[in-house]
Structure formats: C-alpha cells, structure tokens
Design an enzyme around this catalytic site. Structure first.
Site, PDB file in Angstrom:
ATOM      1  N   ASN A 115      31.365  39.867  42.102  1.00 52.93           N
ATOM      2  CA  ASN A 115      32.124  38.644  41.867  1.00 52.93           C
ATOM      3  C   ASN A 115      33.150  38.976  40.786  1.00 52.93           C
ATOM      4  OD1 ASN A 115      33.107  36.061  41.605  1.00 52.93           O
ATOM      5  ND2 ASN A 115      31.380  35.310  40.414  1.00 52.93           N
ATOM      6  N   PRO A 116      34.282  39.556  41.185  1.00 56.94           N
ATOM      7  CA  PRO A 116      35.251  40.074  40.215  1.00 56.94           C
ATOM      8  C   PRO A 116      36.210  39.000  39.723  1.00 56.94           C
ATOM      9  CG  PRO A 116      36.059  40.452  42.409  1.00 56.94           C
ATOM     10  CD  PRO A 116      34.730  39.744  42.566  1.00 56.94           C
TER      11      PRO A 116
ATOM     12  N   PHE B 271      31.712  34.406  31.553  1.00 59.53           N
ATOM     13  CA  PHE B 271      32.079  33.503  32.649  1.00 59.53           C
ATOM     14  C   PHE B 271      30.863  32.679  33.059  1.00 59.53           C
ATOM     15  CE2 PHE B 271      32.740  32.639  37.205  1.00 59.53           C
ATOM     16  CZ  PHE B 271      34.011  32.105  37.180  1.00 59.53           C
TER      17      PHE B 271
END
Length: 296
Positions: free
Chosen positions: A186-187, A84
């Site tokens: 920060n899932p 990500f």
C-alpha cells in the site's frame, strides 16, 4: 451531550458526525460504544475532556489520533503523528493477501510500505504459519510499526520481521529473491495535483500519501523489484489511486514477468488495487503478448 457533539462535528464538515460523537463519548467514558446507553452520565472532568477532544476534532485532527488507535480487520493499531492512518479499503487488499497466503503450508509474505504494520500484522494474526516481513523507510513510521509489532507478539501472534529499508532500492531484500509467496504493498500513490481531505493534508505524512506527479513514483520500482522477489506462481497485490485503474495493470503487464493481471474495486465501486501472479515458468513474456493474453 452526544447530540451537541454531533452538531459541532457536523458544522466542521466531519462526514459521520453522530458515529464519531459516539466514539469520542465511549472513549472518554471508557465503555464500548454499544453500551453508551447504559453508561452513567459524564462527570465534570469527563465533560471537560470530551469538550477538549471535540475542540481538536473540529480542526480536522484525525479521530484516530484522538483515540490513539485505528481498527483494521481484527486489530487495534496504535497510530499518531508520523504514521499513515490505515483505511478500511485496505482491508480488502489484506484479505486477498491472507487468502493467497492460506494456499501455502508455510508462506513467506512481504508487506512493502508497511507504515503502522496494518497489512503485515493482519496476515501474521490470521495466517499463523506465515513468516511475515514488513518493510518501512520512515523513522517515525518505523517507531509505530515496531510498537504495534511488539504488542501483537506479546498478545501471542507470530512475530513480524521489521526491516528498515527503501522499497525503491533495486537490491531490496536480496536474500529473499525468488522465495516470496505473497507480496503486498500500500504505497504512497496520490498524484501531487489531487486535493486530499484536511485530515490527510494536515496530519498524514506527505511521503506516505503522494507518489509524485502521476502517483506512480513508488509503484513503478515496486513492480519491478517484486518480480525478482516472488517465486514462480507467487502473488502480488498493490493498492493504488482510483485514477490508476488502467495504469497499474499496464505496469504489471508491461513488466513481462506477470500473468493473471486483475483490477479490483473497493466497497464504493472505485478502482482500488491490482493483483497479478509471477509467471509460473519464472521467465519474461513479451509485454505485447502478455497484454493480449490478459485482455482477451
């Protein structure tokens, strides 16, 4: 040349075409963006290389994949397929965690869903006394995390401890239970029904973006496990979707082991992350009573 590139990017729907055109040009010329006006013109080979990069960007391949890195606070992190790309709004959560960590002489900080290592490595750089543990499940993301961690350690930052684990594991980091000063996460949190930009849909890992039907599939177990990991008075910060302004604080209050629950907004004014403290007495509170206390 830059004007031509900016027009092509704008036609493809890129939000900041001029800025990205300058970044791509600076990358190809190997000069800082602020010195583009002083650079010599493009050689034919450089022009071809820029055109190739623009050709990829107009398909909405992320700019950071083209450049091979993403800026995050004072860091440049290697990123690419399988991890990500860190976003600017997450810098606010990291900054909050850094301030909480600085309240301790030798803090223990845990970063869950670490991805590229952005939060963990920012803490390690800006709080040199901190012991930082970064947890990531994805093998592809772990490769990027370990690469970035090794690079920052070689640059002189305190090494980050990388743990390959699922943050929803009820026994996660069992050896650290009751010892963590600051826990940040920060899932994946986007509800499955929400449409995301092409850069996200086509390139960010699905498992790092979507958090189930309501976006809370990972956040729910993290709230519970974090309460077991944090020492009394320890702090937790969790990034969430802008539709979760009520839901995530409610989960923290409902757990019964947190107080001082707060909601935070990003620079655009959108609900973006929630924070809380582990109850100083280390016990459970009645969730209804905790809600009344935090809301009054």
């Amino acid at each position: 040349m830059i004007i031509r590139v900016a027009r092509a990017l704008a036609a493809a729907g890129v939000e900041a075409p001029r800025a990205e055109a300058e970044q791509l040009a600076a990358y190809v010329l190997d000069v800082p963006r602020g010195r583009l006006a002083l650079a010599d013109g493009f050689t034919p080979a450089q022009r071809d290389r820029l055109d190739a990069l623009v050709g990829r960007r107009v398909t909405r391949e992320p700019l950071q994949h083209l450049l091979g890195s993403a800026g995050f606070r004072h860091l440049e992190l290697a990123v690419g397929p399988g991890v990500f790309v860190p976003r600017p709004e997450t810098e606010l959560l990291a900054g909050w965690g850094i301030e909480r960590a600085r309240e301790h002489a030798a803090p223990l900080v845990v970063d869950l869903c670490s991805g590229s290592g952005a939060i963990a490595l920012a803490v390690a750089q800006e709080v040199p006394a901190a012991r930082v543990v970064a947890v990531e499940r994805s093998p592809a993301a772990l490769a990027w995390l370990r690469r970035n961690a090794a690079g920052r350690a070689a640059a002189g930052d305190r090494p980050v401890e990388v743990v390959a684990a699922d943050v929803t594991d009820p026994d996660l980091l069992a050896d650290l239970a009751g010892r963590v000063d600051v826990l940040l996460c920060n899932p994946p949190y986007v509800p499955r029904s929400i449409a995301v930009p092409p850069e996200v849909a086509g390139h960010d890992p699905d498992e790092a973006v979507f958090g189930g039907a309501d976006g809370l599939d990972v956040i729910r177990p993290v709230v519970g496990r974090a309460a077991a990991l944090l020492r009394p008075g320890g702090a937790i910060g969790i990034e969430h979707d802008d539709t979760h302004a009520a839901a995530v604080p409610a989960l923290l209050r409902g757990d019964g082991r947190y107080d001082r629950v707060e909601e935070h907004r990003d620079l655009a004014g959108r609900p973006r992350w929630a924070s809380a403290s582990r109850r100083a007495d280390g016990t459970h509170a009645d969730p209804a009573r905790a809600w009344q206390t935090d809301s009054s």
